[in-house]
Design a protein around this motif. Sequence first.
Motif, PDB file in Angstrom:
ATOM      1  N   VAL A   1      42.548  47.312  38.365  1.00  0.00           N
ATOM      2  CA  VAL A   1      41.873  48.272  37.244  1.00  0.00           C
ATOM      3  C   VAL A   1      42.838  47.955  35.845  1.00  0.00           C
ATOM      4  N   ILE A   2      43.969  48.113  35.913  1.00  0.00           N
ATOM      5  CA  ILE A   2      44.855  48.153  35.065  1.00  0.00           C
ATOM      6  C   ILE A   2      44.177  46.726  33.987  1.00  0.00           C
ATOM      7  N   GLU A   3      44.416  45.633  34.844  1.00  0.00           N
ATOM      8  CA  GLU A   3      43.948  44.327  34.149  1.00  0.00           C
ATOM      9  C   GLU A   3      42.644  44.234  33.470  1.00  0.00           C
ATOM     10  N   GLU A   4      41.764  44.930  34.349  1.00  0.00           N
ATOM     11  CA  GLU A   4      40.327  45.027  33.536  1.00  0.00           C
ATOM     12  C   GLU A   4      40.103  46.105  32.537  1.00  0.00           C
ATOM     13  N   ALA A   5      40.908  47.099  32.383  1.00  0.00           N
ATOM     14  CA  ALA A   5      40.865  48.110  31.353  1.00  0.00           C
ATOM     15  C   ALA A   5      41.469  47.578  30.302  1.00  0.00           C
ATOM     16  N   ARG A   6      42.868  46.692  30.384  1.00  0.00           N
ATOM     17  CA  ARG A   6      43.117  46.120  29.301  1.00  0.00           C
ATOM     18  C   ARG A   6      42.024  45.041  28.611  1.00  0.00           C
ATOM     19  N   ALA A   7      41.526  44.188  29.509  1.00  0.00           N
ATOM     20  CA  ALA A   7      40.379  43.513  28.867  1.00  0.00           C
ATOM     21  C   ALA A   7      39.450  44.338  28.104  1.00  0.00           C
ATOM     22  N   ALA A   8      38.994  45.202  28.646  1.00  0.00           N
ATOM     23  CA  ALA A   8      37.973  46.152  28.138  1.00  0.00           C
ATOM     24  C   ALA A   8      38.373  46.546  26.713  1.00  0.00           C
ATOM     25  N   MET A   9      39.433  46.839  26.725  1.00  0.00           N
ATOM     26  CA  MET A   9      40.222  47.457  25.422  1.00  0.00           C
ATOM     27  C   MET A   9      40.096  46.191  24.306  1.00  0.00           C
ATOM     28  N   MET A  10      40.524  44.971  24.714  1.00  0.00           N
ATOM     29  CA  MET A  10      40.617  43.866  23.948  1.00  0.00           C
ATOM     30  C   MET A  10      39.217  43.468  23.578  1.00  0.00           C
ATOM     31  N   SER A  11      38.297  43.683  24.502  1.00  0.00           N
ATOM     32  CA  SER A  11      36.855  43.179  24.029  1.00  0.00           C
ATOM     33  C   SER A  11      36.152  44.206  23.079  1.00  0.00           C
ATOM     34  N   VAL A  12      36.698  45.402  23.207  1.00  0.00           N
ATOM     35  CA  VAL A  12      36.107  46.554  22.032  1.00  0.00           C
ATOM     36  C   VAL A  12      36.700  46.633  20.796  1.00  0.00           C
ATOM     37  N   SER A  13      37.747  46.413  20.652  1.00  0.00           N
ATOM     38  CA  SER A  13      38.547  46.112  19.473  1.00  0.00           C
ATOM     39  C   SER A  13      39.806  45.339  19.138  1.00  0.00           C
TER      40      SER A  13
END
Lengths: 122, 898
Positions: free
Chosen positions: B735-747
């Motif tokens: 989850v942490i990995e994916e959440a990081r990726a999500a943040m990166m993709s957003v901004s």
Amino acid sequence: MTTPSNPNDRVELLQGTLDMLILRTLLFGPAHGHQIAKHIRQATEDVLQVEHGSLYPALHRLEKKGWLTANWETPKDRNREFKYYRLTPAGRAQLDIEESKWKQLAQAISRVMWPATTGEEG
Amino acid sequence: MKMFWKKRRESDVDREIQAHLDLEAEEQQQENAGLSQADARAAARRAFGNATLIREDTRAVWRWAAWDSFEQDVRYALRSARKSPAFTAMAVVSLALGIGATTGVFSIFNAVALRPLDVRNPEELVLIQPTFRGNRFPLFHPLFEEMQATQQSLAGMFAVSDEPYFKAAFEQSAPGYVRGSLVTGNYFEVLGLRPALGRLLTPADDEAGSKGCAAVIGYSYWIHQMRGDPGVLGKPVGVRERVCTIVGVAPASFAGHQAGLVLDLWVPMRPLLDPKLLASRSMAFYSGVMGRLKPGISRAQAEVELTAIYQRMQAEEKPSPIPGEPPIKRRDNGITVTPGAQGLDRLRRDLGQPLLIALAVVVVVLLIASVNVASLMLARGAARTTEFATRLALGAGRARLMRQLMVEGLVLAGFGAALGILLAYTGAPALARLVIPADMAIRLETPLDPRVLGMATGSTMLVVLLAGLLPAFRLSAGGSTGLHAGMAIAGRSTGSRSSQRTTRALVAVQLALSLVLVTAAGLLLRTMLHVLRVDPGFQAAQVVLMHIQDTSPSAKFGETDGPDEKARRAALYANLDRKLNSVAGVQSASLSWLGLFGGSYVGLNVHAVENPEGKRFTLVDYVTPRYFETTGMQLTHGRGFGDGDTEGALRVAVVNEAFVRERLAAGSEPVGRRMVMTYANDLRPWTVVGVVRDSKYNNLKEKKSEPMMWVPLAQAPFKVTSASLRVRPGTQTAVIEEARAAMMSVSPHLMVRRVTTLQAQVDQSTARERMLLSLAAGFGGIAILLAAVGLYGILAYAVARRTREIGVRLALGAQRAAVLRSVLREALLLACAGMLLGIPLALASVRVIKSFLFGVTEYDVVAWVGAVVVLAGIALLAAFGPARRAAGVDPVIALRYE
């Protein structure tokens, strides 16, 4: 080794006197323990017999106080090393102190022993 | 070295005397031609006298006589230590524990509170701290500048603003976090430091309108991150929104202006701060202010001068009165000037007290260990009475005997100290980890500096005094009563009564001291149990917490974001919220401005629409819709937030029960009430739509909840700092990995500072209590073990000594059970004596941990009874072995024993 003809002629050294004699002996130049003992004996015509049991501790005591320095050296006429003692400036100064103390003592004693002559000498 | 020197001296004397003898032999031969070489040698030896004695005397000239006999004592002590390895091992191990623990804890305390900064004349440095009505108060930048310009007693004063997460971009690398500090330009000058490379910051770098921006790199960062490349000078570094130029590297000896603070970057304040923020007289950003006293000026003098300046400046402010408090008087404001050799005192203030308590705990252990060894030595001494009596009879002085016993203590203490220092040195980093809360970006160096070694020496001396002097005094006194007494003791083993009494008293002291630690451990354990039982008002388990920073450009200080910016940010966060909620393994996710247990205490003045005069400070947070669901906070009334609560829709708010209780009229309906948050000029009301159960805000030990209000992030898009994710068990890492990726993709501006769990964050709030509990429990355990060993020792000895007596009694018909009871009774009596001594001691001592207790008072009956029971139990347990042995005595063997 020559011994005085009559053992009663031998004089016990006064405490502290040996130090002065050692310092005085070394005024002539470096010497090792055997030479120092021999010199004192010969200079006093066998009157003062230096006990080895006092000589070596005294030499080391003087060395520790810094009045003498010691070095292992080979004399020209031999092929083994001897421990040669030398007077340091501090030792030189100490000799003067001891000498004047000794003079005072000798004078004091002679005033008691030979009151008549002290006046002339003094 | 010493031994080598001594050997040389010995051979020197030997050679010298040998040379003399050889010369003498030669002369004998010259004088007496017929003499054989052997005869000549013999004659020389005769003439010389007792050569061995002369050698000894000559060597003795060089020795310090006292040292010589000390050496003898040490050899003797070593021999007797070898003779009883079990005793020696036990004594050394217990002393090593005592000395090691003391030295280890002290080395942490030293690093936190004592070690001065490695700067020029650190003793001249002072901390300058404003106070308001006795409490610490921030110094605002304009006041600092005026004070700096007008004061006369300091050679210089500087201010720092530490940024543990400082966004910086070095060449060829993405922006990351470094530990940085914004400093006034005279920082390095006042500290008196020289650069390792290039130059340091100067006042010229700290000009308000300066185009450039100079940066200094920390030595450790330069070595480890930049491989010590001298080419870094002149390279650009992106600091926040500016580009600075690296002008130098700080010296290796200087990591930062505070214990444990290792800085990577120093930049001047003015070029990097908003001029409006600098000019603000209400916004505090300093971490601290320091100064250097002029020669000849005392701290008190400086304090008087700075206080006068500060009071004058504050009086010019014409402060508005605080509602509900008396009007502000000139003397309410003050400046304290405290010693600053150790730098800023944040860590000292946080950890100084618990560390002092920890130090007290280990000193108690040290005392117990020393007393333990003393009683062991006494018990062993009783067995050595014959030896002492014989030695006294043979003419050894009592002083000589005492000295020897002291030296035995010294030897044991020496071994104990060596082992203990090793223990402290290797254990200190682990101890530091236990002591320093994980969320503090602190790297504590714990070198064995002179202070630490001094402490080790000091504790060793204490050991020698206790474990050496006491038995020395006792035993030599016992011996001096006379040879016949000693011999009688040796023959009959009735034991010296007075030395036995001393041993018993020592065991009682050990038990008493253990009681102090066991009680403290009990109270802290009860505290922790209470803390664990506290209902935080949310469910921390399975919640991952990501501390994030939105580094996109924001409004200038004192301004608010425009509507476009707000809309853009609201959309961004809504997008991120959606993405986080769709990550596999996430049950629910939310973003918040602050979040729970973040250590902040931020709020606004809030009032009901109909009562504009009733402004009250209220904690505030801005959250996304599923916040309450994610954290597990329960709605008791109304509704939470939904996706429909966006800008343009009704502005809604959720409040907690405390808010309802304290801010609204009793019995009135909270839902539908309209509240105004006085933020900037936006006074549009928020309508309460729901109420949540009270929860703890920053600490489980909070007594009562404060009124709090939440509003949807979509309606007030402040920059978020935390994302909470309630995850299914076992999915955390993914989850942490994916959440990081999500943040990166957003901004690209969203940076993750730190990832933790809500549970860890909650635990952190009681870290000091946990630390004290583990210390008290661990060392209390050691203490009680040592005391038990001491008790066992004297009981076993007493039983061995009384074997014959017990045999006689049994032969005369005594019950074995009675014998068993008599030994156990003795143990209990000692335990009672220990408690009689220990209870007042413990009552006086536990007061120091009072501030750490929660849910219990320092007189908590359970903890006290528990401690007493534990101690009595341990005493009985220790006594059980000797008691069984006593009861098992065979009368026949016992009587034949004589």
